[in-house]
Scaffold this active site. Structure first.
Site, PDB file in Angstrom:
ATOM      1  N   CYS A 277      -6.083   4.684  96.011  1.00 46.66           N
ATOM      2  CA  CYS A 277      -7.365   4.196  95.637  1.00 46.66           C
ATOM      3  C   CYS A 277      -7.360   3.437  94.362  1.00 46.66           C
ATOM      4  O   CYS A 277      -6.302   3.636  93.397  1.00 46.66           O
ATOM      5  CB  CYS A 277      -8.271   5.249  95.201  1.00 46.66           C
ATOM      6  SG  CYS A 277      -7.527   6.474  94.025  1.00 46.66           S
TER       7      CYS A 277
ATOM      8  N   HIS B 136       1.132   9.463  87.028  1.00 44.22           N
ATOM      9  CA  HIS B 136       0.483   8.514  87.519  1.00 44.22           C
ATOM     10  C   HIS B 136       1.006   7.174  86.655  1.00 44.22           C
ATOM     11  O   HIS B 136      -0.195   6.867  85.819  1.00 44.22           O
ATOM     12  CB  HIS B 136      -0.980   8.505  87.815  1.00 44.22           C
ATOM     13  CG  HIS B 136      -1.744   7.398  88.477  1.00 44.22           C
ATOM     14  ND1 HIS B 136      -1.023   6.380  88.876  1.00 44.22           N
ATOM     15  CD2 HIS B 136      -2.993   7.119  88.485  1.00 44.22           C
ATOM     16  CE1 HIS B 136      -1.889   5.329  89.382  1.00 44.22           C
ATOM     17  NE2 HIS B 136      -3.020   5.812  89.181  1.00 44.22           N
TER      18      HIS B 136
ATOM     19  N   CYS C 226      -4.565   0.479  90.125  1.00 44.87           N
ATOM     20  CA  CYS C 226      -3.507   1.532  90.525  1.00 44.87           C
ATOM     21  C   CYS C 226      -2.866   1.237  91.579  1.00 44.87           C
ATOM     22  O   CYS C 226      -1.470   1.763  91.626  1.00 44.87           O
ATOM     23  CB  CYS C 226      -4.207   2.889  90.471  1.00 44.87           C
ATOM     24  SG  CYS C 226      -4.995   3.632  89.132  1.00 44.87           S
TER      25      CYS C 226
END
Length: 391
Positions: free
Chosen positions: A377, A347, A89
């Site tokens: 994260c 996201h 991510c």
């Protein structure tokens, strides 16, 4: 050491999975961002020395080096090199950090850091599933990993739930945070807060008709706490739900990073300066908790306290992560994710790092603030932290 400056930061509006951006090939989606950065700065594109493209699901239309394919799908010269990276991510946040390191080392003067992810056309987890369905291999975790950590169930969902339990976060608190994410995103959109950072695109509506795509599609303008609270839990522990998790999303984003020499030579206007870079790693099982420790390390490295930072972007992979981060750091909650986060805005995996940084830079400048901190994260128990100074 030489300084690294950001002279352009732009993103697409997020598209819901199978939504308005569903017909966009990801290489072309990324190409539009690259072209826009060049247009924003007026720089000769032949001077760009590298493009570092974050992308997580590097298969199908995002395979075979999507960073390079974005160059080839653009109007930019094919003399521009590119590379595609995966730090899960945090891929495009790491792309920014790599670009900054190249500039700070003095080896390059103009580098674009970008990210792209079409979660419609290359679904999350599809690479693992395709190989498993074909009977090829045992998956990403070798037997030695299982022996070391006692499980093959290394999952972001498990990690998010572990973080909630460890930090005493209730489902009610996470539901309330999800509501706040939407409320802030709604307010920001209606106030035009994203206008300077979003690249308008042509999309399609649910009937396939042409429609403007210039607003984050995931925002639920009719959101209610009751609606969020009523979403079915993802596990039997009744903590994590789809409503308190980030939305699957299609999108692209980009940052142009240059040296002081390039600033002067090409009469560029800096938006921000890279102040501090940090990446750390820890427990891959609880996984998503690492931004807490990484923030402590980054602040110490920067010689700063949490109260010295004016704005924070903490990725809302799940509501438990920013809430645990707030509890750990003691940061002012009114400075974090002031325009909403991934729960409302989406996201797009490999694009999220540069997307959040784009929002942070424009937010700092619009509010007349100085310092911003971004953390993410990442799968495998990794976290990036970047501290910026708005100029």
């Amino acid at each position: 050491m030489a300084e690294a400056y950001i002279v352009a930061a732009r993103r697409t509006a997020g598209g819901r999975r199978k939504g308005r951006l569903r017909e966009w090939h990801p290489a072309r989606l990324a190409a539009v961002v690259l072209e826009d950065l060049v247009s924003q700065t007026g720089i000769d594109p032949a001077l760009i020395e590298d493009v570092i493209m974050g992308c997580v699901s590097q298969g199908g239309e995002q395979s075979t080096q999507v960073g390079r394919n974005a160059i080839l799908a653009s109007s930019l010269p094919d003399s521009i090199p590119a590379v595609t990276i995966d730090r899960q991510c945090g891929s495009s946040q790491q792309a920014v950090q790599f670009a900054a390191q190249a500039v700070m080392s003095g080896t390059q003067d103009i580098v674009i850091a970008a990210g792209v992810e079409s979660m419609t056309r290359v679904p999350m987890g599809s690479l693992v599933k395709l190989y498993a369905d074909a009977g090829l291999g045992i998956g990403p975790y070798a037997d030695e990993v299982v022996a070391r950590y006692g499980t093959r169930d290394i999952s972001q969902f498990v990690g998010a739930e572990m973080v909630a339990e460890k930090h005493g976060l209730t489902k009610e608190a996470m539901d309330a945070f999800a509501l706040l994410s939407h409320q802030r995103a709604i307010a920001a959109t209606r106030a035009g807060a994203f206008a300077d950072e979003i690249i308008p695109l042509d999309g399609v509506d649910e009937n396939g008709e042409a429609v403007a795509h210039d607003t984050d599609e995931g925002i639920r303008f009719d959101v209610t706490l009751e609606g969020i609270a009523g979403v079915r839990p993802l596990t039997e522990k009744n903590l994590i739900t789809a409503a308190t998790a980030s939305q699957m999303c299609d999108g692209a984003s980009g940052i142009m990073v240059v040296s002081e020499r390039a600033l002067k030579a090409h009469d560029l206007t800096p938006l921000a300066r890279i102040h501090t870079l940090c990446v750390t790693a820890g427990d891959p099982i609880i996984m998503l908790e690492e931004p807490l420790r990484a923030t402590d390390i980054a602040l110490k490295k920067a010689g700063m306290r949490i109260d010295d930072i004016d704005m924070f972007e903490v990725n809302e992979a799940f509501a438990s992560i920013p809430l645990a981060w707030l509890k750990h750091t003691g940061a002012d909650p009114d400075r974090m994710n002031v325009n909403g986060g991934a729960i409302a805005l989406g996201h797009p995996l490999g694009a999220t790092g540069a997307k959040l940084m784009t929002t942070l830079i424009h937010g700092l400048r619009r509010r007349g603030k100085r310092y911003g901190l971004q953390t993410m994260c990442e799968g495998g128990g990794i976290a990036n932290v970047t501290v910026l100074e708005a100029l």
